[in-house]
Write a protein that holds these residues in place. Structure first.
Motif, PDB file in Angstrom:
ATOM      1  N   GLY A  32       0.785  -1.230   0.000  1.00  0.00           N
ATOM      2  CA  GLY A  32       0.000   0.000   0.000  1.00  0.00           C
ATOM      3  C   GLY A  32       0.814   1.276   0.000  1.00  0.00           C
ATOM      4  O   GLY A  32       0.252   2.371   0.042  1.00  0.00           O
ATOM      5  N   TRP A  33       2.142   1.173  -0.045  1.00  0.00           N
ATOM      6  CA  TRP A  33       2.969   2.384  -0.116  1.00  0.00           C
ATOM      7  C   TRP A  33       2.754   3.062  -1.461  1.00  0.00           C
ATOM      8  O   TRP A  33       2.608   2.391  -2.493  1.00  0.00           O
ATOM      9  CB  TRP A  33       4.439   2.036   0.039  1.00  0.00           C
ATOM     10  N   GLU A  34       2.761   4.398  -1.474  1.00  0.00           N
ATOM     11  CA  GLU A  34       2.542   5.144  -2.710  1.00  0.00           C
ATOM     12  C   GLU A  34       3.820   5.860  -3.137  1.00  0.00           C
ATOM     13  O   GLU A  34       4.414   6.604  -2.366  1.00  0.00           O
ATOM     14  CB  GLU A  34       1.415   6.173  -2.533  1.00  0.00           C
ATOM     15  N   LEU A 149      14.636   3.051   8.746  1.00  0.00           N
ATOM     16  CA  LEU A 149      13.299   3.312   9.301  1.00  0.00           C
ATOM     17  C   LEU A 149      12.214   2.695   8.428  1.00  0.00           C
ATOM     18  O   LEU A 149      11.229   2.127   8.932  1.00  0.00           O
ATOM     19  CB  LEU A 149      13.084   4.814   9.451  1.00  0.00           C
ATOM     20  N   LEU A 150      12.382   2.809   7.117  1.00  0.00           N
ATOM     21  CA  LEU A 150      11.416   2.184   6.200  1.00  0.00           C
ATOM     22  C   LEU A 150      11.428   0.663   6.347  1.00  0.00           C
ATOM     23  O   LEU A 150      10.370   0.017   6.357  1.00  0.00           O
ATOM     24  CB  LEU A 150      11.745   2.558   4.759  1.00  0.00           C
ATOM     25  N   LEU A 154       8.356  -1.735   7.418  1.00  0.00           N
ATOM     26  CA  LEU A 154       7.900  -2.826   6.566  1.00  0.00           C
ATOM     27  C   LEU A 154       7.880  -4.154   7.320  1.00  0.00           C
ATOM     28  O   LEU A 154       6.964  -4.967   7.146  1.00  0.00           O
ATOM     29  CB  LEU A 154       8.807  -2.940   5.339  1.00  0.00           C
ATOM     30  N   ARG A 155       8.853  -4.369   8.186  1.00  0.00           N
ATOM     31  CA  ARG A 155       8.933  -5.645   8.903  1.00  0.00           C
ATOM     32  C   ARG A 155       7.954  -5.729  10.079  1.00  0.00           C
ATOM     33  O   ARG A 155       7.387  -6.782  10.345  1.00  0.00           O
ATOM     34  CB  ARG A 155      10.359  -5.864   9.413  1.00  0.00           C
ATOM     35  N   SER A 156       7.742  -4.613  10.783  1.00  0.00           N
ATOM     36  CA  SER A 156       6.931  -4.689  12.006  1.00  0.00           C
ATOM     37  C   SER A 156       5.661  -3.855  11.963  1.00  0.00           C
ATOM     38  O   SER A 156       4.696  -4.157  12.640  1.00  0.00           O
ATOM     39  CB  SER A 156       7.784  -4.269  13.213  1.00  0.00           C
ATOM     40  N   GLY A 157       5.661  -2.770  11.182  1.00  0.00           N
ATOM     41  CA  GLY A 157       4.463  -1.943  11.061  1.00  0.00           C
ATOM     42  C   GLY A 157       4.084  -1.259  12.363  1.00  0.00           C
ATOM     43  O   GLY A 157       4.815  -1.277  13.349  1.00  0.00           O
ATOM     44  N   GLY A 158       2.901  -0.646  12.349  1.00  0.00           N
ATOM     45  CA  GLY A 158       2.434   0.062  13.530  1.00  0.00           C
ATOM     46  C   GLY A 158       1.336   1.028  13.174  1.00  0.00           C
ATOM     47  O   GLY A 158       0.964   1.196  11.999  1.00  0.00           O
ATOM     48  N   VAL A 159       0.788   1.699  14.179  1.00  0.00           N
ATOM     49  CA  VAL A 159      -0.280   2.667  13.970  1.00  0.00           C
ATOM     50  C   VAL A 159       0.246   3.825  13.131  1.00  0.00           C
ATOM     51  O   VAL A 159       1.353   4.308  13.340  1.00  0.00           O
ATOM     52  CB  VAL A 159      -0.801   3.192  15.327  1.00  0.00           C
ATOM     53  N   GLY A 160      -0.559   4.268  12.165  1.00  0.00           N
ATOM     54  CA  GLY A 160      -0.167   5.400  11.331  1.00  0.00           C
ATOM     55  C   GLY A 160       0.927   5.076  10.339  1.00  0.00           C
ATOM     56  O   GLY A 160       1.690   5.964   9.950  1.00  0.00           O
ATOM     57  N   GLY A 161       1.002   3.817   9.910  1.00  0.00           N
ATOM     58  CA  GLY A 161       2.083   3.390   9.025  1.00  0.00           C
ATOM     59  C   GLY A 161       2.162   4.170   7.733  1.00  0.00           C
ATOM     60  O   GLY A 161       3.246   4.581   7.297  1.00  0.00           O
ATOM     61  N   ASN A 162       1.022   4.414   7.079  1.00  0.00           N
ATOM     62  CA  ASN A 162       1.025   5.131   5.803  1.00  0.00           C
ATOM     63  C   ASN A 162       1.511   6.561   5.972  1.00  0.00           C
ATOM     64  O   ASN A 162       2.231   7.096   5.124  1.00  0.00           O
ATOM     65  CB  ASN A 162      -0.372   5.115   5.182  1.00  0.00           C
ATOM     66  N   VAL A 163       1.114   7.200   7.074  1.00  0.00           N
ATOM     67  CA  VAL A 163       1.559   8.565   7.346  1.00  0.00           C
ATOM     68  C   VAL A 163       3.065   8.580   7.594  1.00  0.00           C
ATOM     69  O   VAL A 163       3.781   9.468   7.125  1.00  0.00           O
ATOM     70  CB  VAL A 163       0.814   9.162   8.561  1.00  0.00           C
ATOM     71  N   VAL A 165       5.327   6.400   6.468  1.00  0.00           N
ATOM     72  CA  VAL A 165       6.031   6.150   5.210  1.00  0.00           C
ATOM     73  C   VAL A 165       6.029   7.397   4.340  1.00  0.00           C
ATOM     74  O   VAL A 165       7.035   7.741   3.699  1.00  0.00           O
ATOM     75  CB  VAL A 165       5.397   4.955   4.465  1.00  0.00           C
ATOM     76  N   GLU A 166       4.909   8.094   4.302  1.00  0.00           N
ATOM     77  CA  GLU A 166       4.814   9.326   3.510  1.00  0.00           C
ATOM     78  C   GLU A 166       5.836  10.360   3.990  1.00  0.00           C
ATOM     79  O   GLU A 166       6.491  11.028   3.185  1.00  0.00           O
ATOM     80  CB  GLU A 166       3.400   9.904   3.616  1.00  0.00           C
ATOM     81  N   SER A 167       5.982  10.480   5.297  1.00  0.00           N
ATOM     82  CA  SER A 167       6.929  11.459   5.827  1.00  0.00           C
ATOM     83  C   SER A 167       8.366  11.076   5.492  1.00  0.00           C
ATOM     84  O   SER A 167       9.185  11.939   5.151  1.00  0.00           O
ATOM     85  CB  SER A 167       6.760  11.599   7.345  1.00  0.00           C
ATOM     86  N   ILE A 168       8.694   9.789   5.572  1.00  0.00           N
ATOM     87  CA  ILE A 168      10.042   9.339   5.224  1.00  0.00           C
ATOM     88  C   ILE A 168      10.303   9.551   3.735  1.00  0.00           C
ATOM     89  O   ILE A 168      11.396   9.983   3.328  1.00  0.00           O
ATOM     90  CB  ILE A 168      10.238   7.857   5.590  1.00  0.00           C
ATOM     91  N   LYS A 169       9.310   9.262   2.912  1.00  0.00           N
ATOM     92  CA  LYS A 169       9.455   9.468   1.468  1.00  0.00           C
ATOM     93  C   LYS A 169       9.797  10.930   1.166  1.00  0.00           C
ATOM     94  O   LYS A 169      10.700  11.226   0.371  1.00  0.00           O
ATOM     95  CB  LYS A 169       8.152   9.086   0.761  1.00  0.00           C
ATOM     96  N   ASN A 170       9.101  11.855   1.801  1.00  0.00           N
ATOM     97  CA  ASN A 170       9.349  13.276   1.560  1.00  0.00           C
ATOM     98  C   ASN A 170      10.734  13.688   2.056  1.00  0.00           C
ATOM     99  O   ASN A 170      11.401  14.521   1.430  1.00  0.00           O
ATOM    100  CB  ASN A 170       8.267  14.121   2.236  1.00  0.00           C
ATOM    101  N   GLN A 171      11.174  13.107   3.174  1.00  0.00           N
ATOM    102  CA  GLN A 171      12.512  13.424   3.673  1.00  0.00           C
ATOM    103  C   GLN A 171      13.591  12.919   2.722  1.00  0.00           C
ATOM    104  O   GLN A 171      14.605  13.587   2.503  1.00  0.00           O
ATOM    105  CB  GLN A 171      12.710  12.814   5.060  1.00  0.00           C
ATOM    106  N   ILE A 172      13.370  11.745   2.130  1.00  0.00           N
ATOM    107  CA  ILE A 172      14.327  11.216   1.160  1.00  0.00           C
ATOM    108  C   ILE A 172      14.393  12.127  -0.066  1.00  0.00           C
ATOM    109  O   ILE A 172      15.474  12.474  -0.554  1.00  0.00           O
ATOM    110  CB  ILE A 172      13.958   9.775   0.753  1.00  0.00           C
ATOM    111  N   ALA A 173      13.223  12.521  -0.574  1.00  0.00           N
ATOM    112  CA  ALA A 173      13.175  13.394  -1.750  1.00  0.00           C
ATOM    113  C   ALA A 173      13.899  14.704  -1.485  1.00  0.00           C
ATOM    114  O   ALA A 173      14.688  15.187  -2.311  1.00  0.00           O
ATOM    115  CB  ALA A 173      11.722  13.649  -2.145  1.00  0.00           C
ATOM    116  N   LEU A 174      13.651  15.286  -0.314  1.00  0.00           N
ATOM    117  CA  LEU A 174      14.293  16.553   0.026  1.00  0.00           C
ATOM    118  C   LEU A 174      15.809  16.387   0.157  1.00  0.00           C
ATOM    119  O   LEU A 174      16.582  17.242  -0.307  1.00  0.00           O
ATOM    120  CB  LEU A 174      13.697  17.091   1.330  1.00  0.00           C
ATOM    121  N   HIS A 175      16.236  15.290   0.770  1.00  0.00           N
ATOM    122  CA  HIS A 175      17.680  15.061   0.944  1.00  0.00           C
ATOM    123  C   HIS A 175      18.362  14.884  -0.415  1.00  0.00           C
ATOM    124  O   HIS A 175      19.456  15.425  -0.641  1.00  0.00           O
ATOM    125  CB  HIS A 175      17.903  13.832   1.813  1.00  0.00           C
ATOM    126  N   LEU A 176      17.742  14.144  -1.317  1.00  0.00           N
ATOM    127  CA  LEU A 176      18.317  13.975  -2.653  1.00  0.00           C
ATOM    128  C   LEU A 176      18.483  15.316  -3.346  1.00  0.00           C
ATOM    129  O   LEU A 176      19.505  15.580  -3.995  1.00  0.00           O
ATOM    130  CB  LEU A 176      17.432  13.053  -3.499  1.00  0.00           C
TER     131      LEU A 176
END
Length: 310
Positions: A32-34, A149-150, A154-163, A165-176
């Motif tokens: 379900g990651w986007e 962190l990703l 992926l291995r253990s999950g948790g509450v608010g997982g999609n949120v 992942v979205e925040s980590i994705k944006n941090q990766i994009a910004l760092h690149l």
């Protein structure tokens, strides 16, 4: 990544194994990651040609003291990689990679649109082209941490997982963008403001919805622009940001109501003017006027009384 790269048949994350045969150890596809994906592999020593990738690919190494080679259009690049170093496959070009021993990696794939959208939020002009050159075995303090962190999510999950992942994705994009990107800007797109119709639509909408929460996304949709483009044109046209303009209107309206409708409770006026609550309105008024709404109302009442006496 140039626009020409999209004319090629680009390799998707799930297709990498067809070109680089190995054993899959972890896989986010189907989770379900986007616009971001993670896949882990173990490989034997290989010498392989890899076609142009659809997404930016970050290779996180879990093997130490391994010689990694990449051949581009001209020559070989060689580095010894270790846990904590990364390689980037980002250019949308065919490349050749080779390594001399067994290898374990975790790949993170982030799509071009995510990086492009982040660039348009960060910079003042729309981006014509983003290029992040390939890198081999570089030391990076940020990408391995974000990738870890990703992987943990992926291995253990948790509450608010999609949120998360979205925040980590944006941090990766910004760092690149901050560390590796070479950008070309489109010229002249924001040297003028809105046309007459767009200007009127925005002013009318804001005034009609001043008591409600006004989202940038709604304003952008109203006049058919992206949010970053709306914000840049708004600054040219109005001389300030949308948030500052809306707040100025709310202050004007609230002050007018305080004076003209002295029997209405201040908390009601706060709602009509679009403040979160009376406390929010108090803080804003104190910042702008060094007075609370109650003090302004009382001051105005005293002026009227003095005029009547005179």
């Amino acid at each position: 990544m140039s626009n020409n790269s999209f004319e090629k048949e680009l390799v998707k994350p799930e297709e990498v194994i067809l070109w680089v045969p190995g054993d899959l150890t972890i896989d986010s596809i189907g989770s379900g990651w986007e616009n971001i994906a993670m896949r882990g592999y173990t490989y034997n020593y290989l010498d392989v040609n890899i076609p142009a990738m659809r997404d930016y690919m970050i290779v996180n190494y879990k093997t130490d003291n391994l010689e990694m080679k990449r051949r581009g259009s001209n020559s070989w690049m060689s580095k010894h990689v270790n846990s904590g170093t990364v390689s980037l496959l980002t250019c949308g070009e065919d490349t050749r990679w080779a390594w001399n021993d067994d290898l374990e990696v975790v790949h993170v794939y982030i799509d071009h649109e995510t990086v492009s959208n982040m660039a348009n939020q960060v910079f003042d002009y729309d981006i014509a082209n983003i290029r992040i050159p390939d890198e081999v075995g570089i030391k990076d303090e940020i990408l391995p941490v974000l990738s870890s962190l990703l992987e943990q999510e992926l291995r253990s999950g948790g509450v608010g997982g999609n949120v998360f992942v979205e925040s980590i994705k944006n941090q990766i994009a910004l760092h690149l963008l901050r560390r590796y990107a070479k950008l070309e800007f489109k010229e002249g797109l924001c040297k003028t403001g809105f046309n007459q119709i767009q200007h009127k639509l925005l002013v009318d909408y804001i005034r009609e919805h001043i008591s409600e929460k006004i989202n940038l996304e709604d304003l952008a949709l109203l006049i058919g622009l992206s949010v970053p483009h709306l914000m840049r044109k708004f600054k040219v046209d109005f001389g300030t940001s949308p948030a500052a303009y809306i707040m100025a209107l709310r202050i004007q309206l609230a002050k007018k109501l305080l004076i003209s409708k002295k029997d209405i409770p201040i908390k009601v006026i706060a709602g009509e003017a679009g403040f979160f609550d009376q406390s929010h309105m108090n803080r804003v008024f104190h910042k702008f006027f060094r007075k609370t709404p109650a003090e302004i109302r009382q001051e105005q009442a005293q002026k009227i009384t003095q005029i009547q006496i005179d």
